[in-house]
Design a protein around this motif. Structure first.
Motif, PDB file in Angstrom:
ATOM      1  N   ILE A   1       0.847  -1.202   0.000  1.00 18.14           N
ATOM      2  CA  ILE A   1       0.000   0.000   0.000  1.00 18.14           C
ATOM      3  C   ILE A   1       0.874   1.240   0.000  1.00 18.14           C
ATOM      4  O   ILE A   1       1.718   1.418   0.889  1.00 18.14           O
ATOM      5  CB  ILE A   1      -0.927   0.003   1.228  1.00 18.14           C
ATOM      6  N   SER A   2       0.694   2.088  -0.981  1.00 14.27           N
ATOM      7  CA  SER A   2       1.505   3.298  -1.065  1.00 14.27           C
ATOM      8  C   SER A   2       1.016   4.331  -0.069  1.00 14.27           C
ATOM      9  O   SER A   2      -0.165   4.367   0.294  1.00 14.27           O
ATOM     10  CB  SER A   2       1.446   3.886  -2.477  1.00 14.27           C
ATOM     11  N   PHE A   3       1.938   5.188   0.346  1.00 19.52           N
ATOM     12  CA  PHE A   3       1.552   6.267   1.256  1.00 19.52           C
ATOM     13  C   PHE A   3       0.548   7.180   0.577  1.00 19.52           C
ATOM     14  O   PHE A   3      -0.391   7.664   1.216  1.00 19.52           O
ATOM     15  CB  PHE A   3       2.787   7.069   1.682  1.00 19.52           C
ATOM     16  N   GLU A   4       0.726   7.412  -0.722  1.00 15.31           N
ATOM     17  CA  GLU A   4      -0.198   8.286  -1.445  1.00 15.31           C
ATOM     18  C   GLU A   4      -1.615   7.730  -1.416  1.00 15.31           C
ATOM     19  O   GLU A   4      -2.588   8.473  -1.198  1.00 15.31           O
ATOM     20  CB  GLU A   4       0.256   8.448  -2.898  1.00 15.31           C
ATOM     21  N   GLU A   5      -1.769   6.420  -1.625  1.00 19.34           N
ATOM     22  CA  GLU A   5      -3.094   5.795  -1.591  1.00 19.34           C
ATOM     23  C   GLU A   5      -3.750   5.979  -0.225  1.00 19.34           C
ATOM     24  O   GLU A   5      -4.932   6.333  -0.125  1.00 19.34           O
ATOM     25  CB  GLU A   5      -2.970   4.305  -1.913  1.00 19.34           C
ATOM     26  N   ALA A   6      -2.975   5.756   0.835  1.00 23.23           N
ATOM     27  CA  ALA A   6      -3.517   5.897   2.187  1.00 23.23           C
ATOM     28  C   ALA A   6      -3.886   7.347   2.483  1.00 23.23           C
ATOM     29  O   ALA A   6      -4.937   7.635   3.066  1.00 23.23           O
ATOM     30  CB  ALA A   6      -2.503   5.384   3.204  1.00 23.23           C
ATOM     31  N   ALA A   7      -3.009   8.275   2.075  1.00 26.10           N
ATOM     32  CA  ALA A   7      -3.257   9.694   2.350  1.00 26.10           C
ATOM     33  C   ALA A   7      -4.475  10.200   1.592  1.00 26.10           C
ATOM     34  O   ALA A   7      -5.291  10.953   2.143  1.00 26.10           O
ATOM     35  CB  ALA A   7      -2.019  10.516   1.980  1.00 26.10           C
ATOM     36  N   GLN A   8      -4.616   9.796   0.329  1.00 27.71           N
ATOM     37  CA  GLN A   8      -5.780  10.225  -0.450  1.00 27.71           C
ATOM     38  C   GLN A   8      -7.072   9.679   0.156  1.00 27.71           C
ATOM     39  O   GLN A   8      -8.103  10.370   0.191  1.00 27.71           O
ATOM     40  CB  GLN A   8      -5.653   9.753  -1.898  1.00 27.71           C
ATOM     41  N   SER A   9      -7.027   8.459   0.664  1.00 27.12           N
ATOM     42  CA  SER A   9      -8.198   7.892   1.327  1.00 27.12           C
ATOM     43  C   SER A   9      -8.534   8.652   2.600  1.00 27.12           C
ATOM     44  O   SER A   9      -9.710   8.901   2.895  1.00 27.12           O
ATOM     45  CB  SER A   9      -7.943   6.414   1.659  1.00 27.12           C
ATOM     46  N   TYR A  10      -7.499   9.037   3.355  1.00 29.54           N
ATOM     47  CA  TYR A  10      -7.731   9.787   4.594  1.00 29.54           C
ATOM     48  C   TYR A  10      -8.351  11.141   4.281  1.00 29.54           C
ATOM     49  O   TYR A  10      -9.277  11.595   4.974  1.00 29.54           O
ATOM     50  CB  TYR A  10      -6.419   9.968   5.365  1.00 29.54           C
ATOM     51  N   ILE A  11      -7.857  11.815   3.237  1.00 27.63           N
ATOM     52  CA  ILE A  11      -8.421  13.110   2.840  1.00 27.63           C
ATOM     53  C   ILE A  11      -9.897  12.952   2.491  1.00 27.63           C
ATOM     54  O   ILE A  11     -10.746  13.745   2.918  1.00 27.63           O
ATOM     55  CB  ILE A  11      -7.643  13.679   1.634  1.00 27.63           C
ATOM     56  N   LYS A  12     -10.207  11.920   1.717  1.00 29.69           N
ATOM     57  CA  LYS A  12     -11.575  11.706   1.225  1.00 29.69           C
ATOM     58  C   LYS A  12     -12.539  11.329   2.339  1.00 29.69           C
ATOM     59  O   LYS A  12     -13.704  11.767   2.341  1.00 29.69           O
ATOM     60  CB  LYS A  12     -11.556  10.612   0.156  1.00 29.69           C
ATOM     61  N   ASN A  13     -12.085  10.533   3.298  1.00 27.12           N
ATOM     62  CA  ASN A  13     -13.003   9.987   4.306  1.00 27.12           C
ATOM     63  C   ASN A  13     -12.910  10.649   5.683  1.00 27.12           C
ATOM     64  O   ASN A  13     -13.807  10.466   6.502  1.00 27.12           O
ATOM     65  CB  ASN A  13     -12.756   8.480   4.461  1.00 27.12           C
ATOM     66  N   HIS A  14     -11.839  11.399   5.932  1.00 29.59           N
ATOM     67  CA  HIS A  14     -11.666  11.994   7.260  1.00 29.59           C
ATOM     68  C   HIS A  14     -11.474  13.507   7.210  1.00 29.59           C
ATOM     69  O   HIS A  14     -12.216  14.251   7.841  1.00 29.59           O
ATOM     70  CB  HIS A  14     -10.492  11.334   7.985  1.00 29.59           C
ATOM     71  N   SER A  15     -10.459  13.946   6.475  1.00 30.07           N
ATOM     72  CA  SER A  15     -10.164  15.389   6.444  1.00 30.07           C
ATOM     73  C   SER A  15     -11.357  16.207   5.989  1.00 30.07           C
ATOM     74  O   SER A  15     -11.611  17.303   6.499  1.00 30.07           O
ATOM     75  CB  SER A  15      -8.974  15.667   5.524  1.00 30.07           C
ATOM     76  N   ILE A  16     -12.101  15.682   5.014  1.00 28.03           N
ATOM     77  CA  ILE A  16     -13.203  16.416   4.415  1.00 28.03           C
ATOM     78  C   ILE A  16     -14.281  16.787   5.428  1.00 28.03           C
ATOM     79  O   ILE A  16     -15.038  17.739   5.246  1.00 28.03           O
ATOM     80  CB  ILE A  16     -13.826  15.582   3.262  1.00 28.03           C
ATOM     81  N   HIS A  17     -14.343  16.059   6.551  1.00 30.53           N
ATOM     82  CA  HIS A  17     -15.375  16.303   7.565  1.00 30.53           C
ATOM     83  C   HIS A  17     -14.896  17.228   8.687  1.00 30.53           C
ATOM     84  O   HIS A  17     -15.637  17.482   9.636  1.00 30.53           O
ATOM     85  CB  HIS A  17     -15.836  14.980   8.177  1.00 30.53           C
ATOM     86  N   LYS A  18     -13.660  17.726   8.593  1.00 24.62           N
ATOM     87  CA  LYS A  18     -13.096  18.530   9.672  1.00 24.62           C
ATOM     88  C   LYS A  18     -13.117  20.016   9.333  1.00 24.62           C
ATOM     89  O   LYS A  18     -13.098  20.410   8.166  1.00 24.62           O
ATOM     90  CB  LYS A  18     -11.651  18.101   9.959  1.00 24.62           C
ATOM     91  N   LYS A  19     -13.127  20.836  10.380  1.00 25.99           N
ATOM     92  CA  LYS A  19     -13.029  22.279  10.191  1.00 25.99           C
ATOM     93  C   LYS A  19     -11.676  22.661   9.598  1.00 25.99           C
ATOM     94  O   LYS A  19     -11.552  23.658   8.894  1.00 25.99           O
ATOM     95  CB  LYS A  19     -13.219  22.995  11.527  1.00 25.99           C
ATOM     96  N   ILE A  20     -10.666  21.841   9.890  1.00 28.33           N
ATOM     97  CA  ILE A  20      -9.311  22.145   9.434  1.00 28.33           C
ATOM     98  C   ILE A  20      -9.009  21.446   8.113  1.00 28.33           C
ATOM     99  O   ILE A  20      -7.849  21.171   7.800  1.00 28.33           O
ATOM    100  CB  ILE A  20      -8.272  21.721  10.491  1.00 28.33           C
ATOM    101  N   VAL A  21     -10.037  21.173   7.312  1.00 29.95           N
ATOM    102  CA  VAL A  21      -9.854  20.400   6.085  1.00 29.95           C
ATOM    103  C   VAL A  21      -8.798  21.014   5.176  1.00 29.95           C
ATOM    104  O   VAL A  21      -7.950  20.299   4.636  1.00 29.95           O
ATOM    105  CB  VAL A  21     -11.203  20.246   5.338  1.00 29.95           C
ATOM    106  N   ARG A  22      -8.803  22.337   5.027  1.00 27.83           N
ATOM    107  CA  ARG A  22      -7.863  22.982   4.112  1.00 27.83           C
ATOM    108  C   ARG A  22      -6.421  22.802   4.585  1.00 27.83           C
ATOM    109  O   ARG A  22      -5.539  22.452   3.797  1.00 27.83           O
ATOM    110  CB  ARG A  22      -8.190  24.467   3.985  1.00 27.83           C
TER     111      ARG A  22
END
Length: 338
Positions: free
Chosen positions: A60-81
């Motif tokens: 599993i590449s770090f990029e794959e994991a990070a993109q998944s985290y952005i899509k499923n976690h970061s997007i729901h946070k106030k600090i998304v940007r």
């Protein structure tokens, strides 16, 4: 002992065992998780359970994991940007690496490079927290047997905070610079920032629907800590608003990139006009310093910490203390009149 946890629409069954690794598996429904837990516990009781090694994440590449985290976690946070920006920087840095290759050594090299570039301890800690949360996702949701590279690394101590004051002389130079460069909207934004102590994002997100002119207040719905608040508007702030025609929905119709660009251009323009003694104060001036100045001026006027926190939105006295720096003259007036 089995437990079921709901996380982001899925259900994770866990069976803790004394002296052995915890068994876990994620399912789409609670019923499936309960059935697996019941069946696995029965196998354990009868000594029929066959140990299977959890996937390690080697493929599993770090990029794959990070993109998944952005899509499923970061997007729901106030600090998304901010969090998304950090993750994109890390993706670029660790492109081609698997998550297992992003180890403690890689994180320590990142830390040292950030510090060498002059980044603050808080910035480094933000990176630590983002990386740690991502690896927590890999453990908890992807069921990977992978070490969190942040474990055992000490967080950086908090910085002392900035004590920079944008005094009347510096403010006058900023405003005159706006006139010289024909940047009237930037001038209004700077003046309003010093009058209200709002953050940059709060200012640029302000709409006319948020302004209550008769009662001299502005409503902030999207704030850094997630809590809405009301900011009192001084007569000077009201005067600034009354110069606008309200043709736009936004009070200050300017994008963030344009604000950064214009403020940077303004700083460069007026640096050459400084003829005072010592370091040029415009070398390290930040837009956020206008918020510091606004709260410090309110402190000079005698507002107490409760009143200041009501305006600033700070939750703790410690953070508010780092943002307010009473002037020597204000303190002297108070002790002289006492």
């Amino acid at each position: 002992m089995a437990s079921i946890q709901k996380r982001n629409g899925s259900y994770r069954a866990r069976i803790k065992r004394v002296g052995q690794t915890t068994l876990s598996k994620t399912f789409d429904s609670r019923l499936e998780a309960q059935r697996w837990a019941k069946f696995t516990q029965a196998q354990l009781t009868l000594s029929l359970h066959e140990e299977t090694k959890s996937p390690s994440g080697d493929g599993i590449s770090f990029e794959e994991a990070a993109q998944s985290y952005i899509k499923n976690h970061s997007i729901h946070k106030k600090i998304v940007r901010c969090e998304t920006s950090r993750l994109n920087i890390l993706i670029k840095r660790w492109t081609g690496l698997t998550v297992t290759q992003v180890d403690k050594k890689a994180v320590l090299v990142l830390r040292d490079e950030l510090l060498k570039k002059g980044r603050s301890g808080e910035t480094v800690n933000h990176y630590f927290n983002t990386i740690s949360k991502l690896f927590q996702m890999l453990n908890d949701e992807w069921d990977l047997e992978i070490a969190n590279p942040i474990k055992g690394i000490k967080r950086m101590p908090p910085s002392q905070g900035r004590t920079k004051r944008v005094n009347l002389e510096l403010e006058a130079l900023l405003l005159s610079g706006c006139e010289q460069l024909s940047l009237p909207l930037l001038r209004s934004i700077i003046e309003f920032a010093i009058q209200t102590g709002m953050r940059r994002g709060e200012l640029m997100g302000l709409t006319w629907a948020d302004i209550d002119l008769p009662n001299h207040k502005a409503y902030l719905h999207q704030t850094k800590n997630g809590e809405p608040r009301q900011v009192p508007l001084t007569s000077q702030a009201i005067g600034i608003l009354e110069t606008f025609t309200k043709d736009e929905e936004k009070v200050f119709p300017m994008g963030m990139d344009a604000l950064r660009s214009q403020f940077g251009r303004l700083k460069e323009h007026i640096k050459g006009q400084w003829n005072g003694i010592g370091t040029n104060p415009f070398d390290d001036l930040r837009f956020h310093d206008l918020r510091h100045e606004a709260l410090s001026r309110l402190s000079d006027l005698g507002l107490n910490v409760i009143e200041l926190s009501h305006i600033s939105g700070h939750r703790t006295l410690g953070m508010l203390k780092r943002y307010t720096h009473p002037s020597h003259e204000a303190i002297l007036r108070k002790i002289s009149n006492g």
